[in-house]
Design a protein around this motif. Structure first.
Motif, PDB file in Angstrom:
ATOM      1  N   LYS A 274      10.158   0.425   0.600  1.00 24.17           N
ATOM      2  CA  LYS A 274      11.544   0.546   0.129  1.00 24.17           C
ATOM      3  C   LYS A 274      12.444  -0.143   1.151  1.00 24.17           C
ATOM      4  O   LYS A 274      12.625   0.361   2.260  1.00 24.17           O
ATOM      5  N   VAL A 275      12.950  -1.307   0.774  1.00 21.31           N
ATOM      6  CA  VAL A 275      13.829  -2.074   1.658  1.00 21.31           C
ATOM      7  C   VAL A 275      15.270  -1.743   1.304  1.00 21.31           C
ATOM      8  O   VAL A 275      15.690  -1.914   0.154  1.00 21.31           O
ATOM      9  N   ASN A 276      16.012  -1.235   2.282  1.00 21.84           N
ATOM     10  CA  ASN A 276      17.438  -0.956   2.094  1.00 21.84           C
ATOM     11  C   ASN A 276      18.212  -1.842   3.059  1.00 21.84           C
ATOM     12  O   ASN A 276      18.298  -1.551   4.242  1.00 21.84           O
ATOM     13  N   ASP A 277      18.738  -2.965   2.541  1.00 11.96           N
ATOM     14  CA  ASP A 277      19.450  -3.954   3.334  1.00 11.96           C
ATOM     15  C   ASP A 277      18.529  -4.514   4.430  1.00 11.96           C
ATOM     16  O   ASP A 277      17.627  -5.268   4.144  1.00 11.96           O
ATOM     17  N   HIS A 278      18.707  -4.125   5.712  1.00 13.42           N
ATOM     18  CA  HIS A 278      17.855  -4.700   6.757  1.00 13.42           C
ATOM     19  C   HIS A 278      16.969  -3.664   7.445  1.00 13.42           C
ATOM     20  O   HIS A 278      16.500  -3.872   8.560  1.00 13.42           O
ATOM     21  N   VAL A 279      16.705  -2.521   6.766  1.00 15.19           N
ATOM     22  CA  VAL A 279      15.694  -1.576   7.247  1.00 15.19           C
ATOM     23  C   VAL A 279      14.740  -1.269   6.093  1.00 15.19           C
ATOM     24  O   VAL A 279      15.075  -1.472   4.926  1.00 15.19           O
ATOM     25  N   ALA A 280      13.557  -0.804   6.430  1.00 13.21           N
ATOM     26  CA  ALA A 280      12.564  -0.526   5.392  1.00 13.21           C
ATOM     27  C   ALA A 280      11.820   0.764   5.700  1.00 13.21           C
ATOM     28  O   ALA A 280      11.583   1.107   6.857  1.00 13.21           O
ATOM     29  N   THR A 281      11.464   1.474   4.626  1.00 14.76           N
ATOM     30  CA  THR A 281      10.581   2.633   4.714  1.00 14.76           C
ATOM     31  C   THR A 281       9.267   2.252   4.047  1.00 14.76           C
ATOM     32  O   THR A 281       9.257   1.792   2.902  1.00 14.76           O
ATOM     33  N   VAL A 282       8.176   2.399   4.776  1.00 17.84           N
ATOM     34  CA  VAL A 282       6.859   2.002   4.281  1.00 17.84           C
ATOM     35  C   VAL A 282       5.972   3.239   4.179  1.00 17.84           C
ATOM     36  O   VAL A 282       5.789   3.958   5.160  1.00 17.84           O
ATOM     37  N   SER A 283       5.448   3.490   2.969  1.00 18.47           N
ATOM     38  CA  SER A 283       4.538   4.615   2.744  1.00 18.47           C
ATOM     39  C   SER A 283       3.165   4.076   2.386  1.00 18.47           C
ATOM     40  O   SER A 283       3.031   3.295   1.436  1.00 18.47           O
ATOM     41  N   SER A 284       2.153   4.492   3.130  1.00 16.62           N
ATOM     42  CA  SER A 284       0.775   4.052   2.874  1.00 16.62           C
ATOM     43  C   SER A 284      -0.075   5.258   2.494  1.00 16.62           C
ATOM     44  O   SER A 284      -0.045   6.289   3.178  1.00 16.62           O
ATOM     45  N   THR A 285      -0.837   5.120   1.411  1.00 14.94           N
ATOM     46  CA  THR A 285      -1.747   6.175   0.978  1.00 14.94           C
ATOM     47  C   THR A 285      -3.177   5.660   1.098  1.00 14.94           C
ATOM     48  O   THR A 285      -3.531   4.639   0.509  1.00 14.94           O
ATOM     49  N   LEU A 286      -3.996   6.365   1.870  1.00  9.53           N
ATOM     50  CA  LEU A 286      -5.380   5.967   2.119  1.00  9.53           C
ATOM     51  C   LEU A 286      -6.311   6.962   1.430  1.00  9.53           C
ATOM     52  O   LEU A 286      -6.213   8.178   1.669  1.00  9.53           O
ATOM     53  N   GLN A 287      -7.176   6.461   0.567  1.00 10.11           N
ATOM     54  CA  GLN A 287      -8.095   7.311  -0.183  1.00 10.11           C
ATOM     55  C   GLN A 287      -9.466   7.322   0.506  1.00 10.11           C
ATOM     56  O   GLN A 287     -10.087   6.272   0.676  1.00 10.11           O
ATOM     57  N   TYR A 288      -9.914   8.526   0.894  1.00 12.01           N
ATOM     58  CA  TYR A 288     -11.222   8.689   1.529  1.00 12.01           C
ATOM     59  C   TYR A 288     -12.158   9.477   0.599  1.00 12.01           C
ATOM     60  O   TYR A 288     -11.714  10.360  -0.138  1.00 12.01           O
ATOM     61  N   GLU A 289     -13.443   9.157   0.696  1.00 11.43           N
ATOM     62  CA  GLU A 289     -14.434   9.897  -0.080  1.00 11.43           C
ATOM     63  C   GLU A 289     -15.739   9.930   0.707  1.00 11.43           C
ATOM     64  O   GLU A 289     -16.197   8.901   1.209  1.00 11.43           O
ATOM     65  N   ASN A 290     -16.326  11.116   0.815  1.00  5.68           N
ATOM     66  CA  ASN A 290     -17.607  11.263   1.515  1.00  5.68           C
ATOM     67  C   ASN A 290     -18.734  11.302   0.490  1.00  5.68           C
ATOM     68  O   ASN A 290     -18.920  12.302  -0.195  1.00  5.68           O
ATOM     69  N   LYS A 291     -19.487  10.200   0.402  1.00  8.84           N
ATOM     70  CA  LYS A 291     -20.606  10.133  -0.539  1.00  8.84           C
ATOM     71  C   LYS A 291     -21.942  10.390   0.152  1.00  8.84           C
ATOM     72  O   LYS A 291     -22.992  10.105  -0.405  1.00  8.84           O
TER      73      LYS A 291
END
Length: 756
Positions: free
Chosen positions: A25-42
């Motif tokens: 989410k870029v708001n003018d000259h700052v940004a909020t970055v959300s990362s979702t990492l999916q893990y699975e133990n097989k």
């Protein structure tokens, strides 16, 4: 024999990380970055997954949570040692735990541990950070989502800090066994002109008629062979912008998170009279990485130039653009270092020619990446009176002792300015941005198909600007309101470049609703001031982005102060202050970590728990770069393996290579070949009263303006030198000369356009 299902590493071990989804989410000259990492133990046993990954050095990590089934656990910030102990205790008692911490060696590397994931179980990890967008040479605002983490060269004898150094498991980009998706939402008070990237994008989608909001996504199938770079372009980028953000209702009044915080984005404009005169003095030191990794191509495209080749071309441009009367030297470094001259020499035709001959033989043949020792040597040499020292550092930025380098630059900040250039994918943002910040200069990143030359020449123009001194910032706020600066005092200002200021506003006023900040400084002995007024009324719906960026700014400066030493008592006080501020704001620091514990069944783990290192993409050692950059002994290149080649066959560089140190050109066969004419044609059309050197120089200028105007950023400074040389000759018939040159070359360039 156990049969593993699913994706595996090169060691035939299953990889528990399956995908990464990123929302920006870029708001003018700052940004909020959300990362979702999916893990699975097989696998058939409980599992601990460890993932070391890069983030922008300027990022403020402010949220970390884990979702197991339908249960979400939100992490809290804790002192690092306590967080590690809580994590270990949780695992030993059968609970699931998640630990996120910043590397103690470099602020752009993080380590994530996902602990005691039972067989067949999945976990979704979400982390969020806020960051400022860096202003580029073409006024684009850059946000980099680092996907590549190259192993960092660790000089022999350097202590990596005990258990605090993250261990990187890297694989070639083509072998990364998880996928990445990126979606971005951009909003600004100003219309969005365009969004570009070094990676394929889906089309830009405007959300309103004013074009102030838009969405864009990374095209499917990202190969992890490069960092994901987004460049956002607004109309009227240089407008000063204030953002006022209200405090957290639940936080204590008078605390950073409880008070209002203001972020001011300033674009100082220098008077035209001052900008028209570039300085003709200075000691210019060019420090060039010659480690093995510099033999990598600049990008994966066909015919891509090696990094060291691009560096050679850039040095040609720099050497031709330096002003007469300055001093210079060039250092190459790898596992050791060497300089062209024992000490800086005065710029002349002879010294320029000597340097260019040596530039042509520079190869990526000096082993590892050891920046600290050549810097120590440079700083040990006395500065030349009335010649301000300007240091240009070119590196692919992969070192393990980043903080030692930054501390050394900061220690010597009063004696020089440092301009830095990160070359290629995975260059450390902590190193490149850090040395420029501590050295009062400017940083640039050259990735993908970027050309190095225009970015470097912009920095040279900055270096040639008159130095700004006596900088002061004055705040005016109503009675009842006090200001606490969160940023370090402004130490450097460049024409048209953004300066960001963060401050905490305590108290309130019932009558006045406006405040102002004035930046005063002296430029070429002239007093200058820039003022920005702002409303004290907080903006709506900004979350806590500005608070977190302000907290991160203050945390960083306190961490540097703690490293600088002093008494043990002071160091402890500073560390405690960082920890308290980090916990209060929920923003990461080198002394804290995010910890989350899921109680689960509470059954103790029986038998050994498997540990899996999730591989990080690296372009070193990949298909298109097989340089070994760790040991100097691996780089034995025969002296005759590099002949003395032409730097490039590009006509522009052919022309530039023929220019003399004074700024003029001789009328010679090589020049007329670039112009596409014969020596006879050029001689026949020369005005009688003009000598050959002036005629050749006018023709070169007309050719540059007529055929290479799109590359003006690269040749502008050497053209200014050429114009100054012509004017010094007091030639009476310049108009006739320009007219004859236009007729010969088929151009229509006005003498005013040439600067004559």
């Amino acid at each position: 024999m156990v049969c593993h299902c699913g994706l595996v590493t090169g060691k035939n071990e299953p990889v528990p990380l399956k995908s990464i989804e990123v929302e920006v989410k870029v708001n003018d000259h700052v940004a909020t970055v959300s990362s979702t990492l999916q893990y699975e133990n097989k696998e058939e046993k409980p599992l601990e997954a460890i993932f070391v990954f890069p983030l922008p050095a300027e990022a403020a990590v402010c949220h970390f949570s884990a979702k197991i089934g339908e249960t979400e656990v939100v992490a809290h910030v804790q002192e690092k040692k306590q967080a590690r102990e809580e994590y270990d205790d949780a695992l030993s008692s059968g609970q699931q735990a998640f630990l996120l911490e910043e590397s103690e060696q470099s602020s752009d590397v993080f380590q994530l541990k996902v602990g005691s994931l039972p067989p067949g179980e999945s976990a979704s990890i979400r982390l969020e950070y806020v960051t400022e967008l860096a202003v580029q040479a073409d006024d684009g605002l850059r946000i980099c989502l680092p996907a590549v983490l190259n192993p960092r060269y660790e000089p022999q004898g350097v202590n990596s800090g005990g258990g605090g150094s993250a261990q990187v498991t890297s694989v070639p980009a083509s072998a990364v066994p998880y996928n990445l998706s990126v979606k971005a939402h951009v909003s600004s008070p100003r219309p969005i002109s365009k969004v570009e990237s070094n990676c394929p994008l889906d089309p830009l989608n405007y959300l309103n008629p004013e074009q102030t909001q838009a969405t864009i996504s990374l095209a499917a199938g990202h190969k992890f062979d490069r960092d994901v770079e987004l460049l956002v372009y607004y109309k009227d980028t240089h407008q000063p912008t204030p953002v006022v953000e209200s405090g957290q209702a639940s936080a204590k009044p008078g605390s950073l998170m409880g008070d209002t915080v203001v972020m001011l984005s300033l674009y100082p404009e220098f008077p035209t009279s001052v900008m028209s005169s570039m300085t003709s003095s200075g000691e210019f030191i060019f420090l060039v990485d010659r480690s093995g990794s510099m033999s990598c191509p600049m990008h994966r495209g066909e015919g891509a130039q090696e990094r060291i080749g691009s560096a050679r071309d850039t040095l040609l441009l720099l050497l031709k653009s330096l002003p007469m009367g300055c001093y210079f030297n060039i250092f190459g470094f790898g596992s050791n270092y060497e300089s062209f001259f024992p000490k800086s020499v005065e710029y002349s035709q002879q010294t320029m020619d000597d340097a260019l001959n040596k530039v042509q033989t520079m190869g990526a043949d000096m082993g590892g990446t050891e920046i600290l020792e050549p810097l120590k040597h440079i700083y040990s040499q006395s500065c030349i009176p009335n010649q301000p020292r300007q240091l240009f550092l070119f590196t692919d930025g992969e070192v393990g002792n980043t903080k030692q380098v930054l501390d050394l630059v900061k220690e010597n900040a009063k004696s020089h300015r440092c301009f830095s250039f990160g070359i290629g994918e995975g260059a450390s943002s902590a190193l490149i941005s850090g040395v420029a910040k501590e050295g009062g200069g400017h940083s640039q990143f050259i990735t993908g198909t970027d050309r190095m030359q225009p970015k470097v020449m912009q920095s040279l123009r900055f270096a040639l600007q008159p130095a700004v001194v006596d900088i002061a910032v004055d705040w005016k706020v109503p009675k009842g309101v006090s200001v606490t600066p969160l940023s370090q005092p402004i130490s450097v200002i460049f024409q048209g470049q953004r300066s960001l200021i963060y401050a905490q506003l305590t108290g309130e006023s019932s009558k006045q609703t406006e405040g102002s900040v004035t930046v005063k400084y002296s430029l070429a002995k002239q007093p200058v001031k820039n003022q920005l007024c702002f409303s004290l009324k907080p903006a709506e719906d900004t979350g806590l982005t500005v608070h977190r960026l302000g907290a991160r700014t203050l945390i960083r400066s306190l961490e540097v102060e703690e490293r600088e030493g002093g008494s043990e008592k002071k160091a402890t006080e500073l560390k405690d202050r960082v920890v308290n501020l980090s916990v209060q704001s929920g923003v990461s620091s080198v002394f804290t970590a995010f910890i989350a514990v899921h109680k689960g069944s509470g059954e103790a783990v029986t038998g050994p728990m498997l540990r899996r290192n999730v591989p990080t993409p690296s372009v070193q050692g990949s298909v298109y770069c097989d340089a070994d950059f760790e040991m100097a002994d691996d780089f034995e290149m025969a002296e005759n393996s590099i002949t003395v080649p032409e730097l490039t066959r590009d006509p522009l560089f052919q022309l530039i290579s023929l220019q003399k140190a004074s700024g003029s050109w001789d009328l010679e066969t090589a020049l007329v070949l670039v112009l596409g004419k014969t020596l006879e044609e050029v001689d026949k059309t020369k005005p009688e009263q003009v000598d050959q050197e002036v005629w050749a120089t006018v023709l070169a200028l007309i050719w540059l303006h007529g055929f290479k105007i799109k590359d003006q950023d690269e040749w502008q400074l050497l053209a200014i030198k050429a114009v100054a040389w012509i004017q010094a000759q007091n030639v009476p018939c310049v108009p006739e000369c320009v007219a004859a040159g236009n007729a010969l070359l088929g151009c229509k360039v006005q003498k005013e356009t040439l600067g004559l």
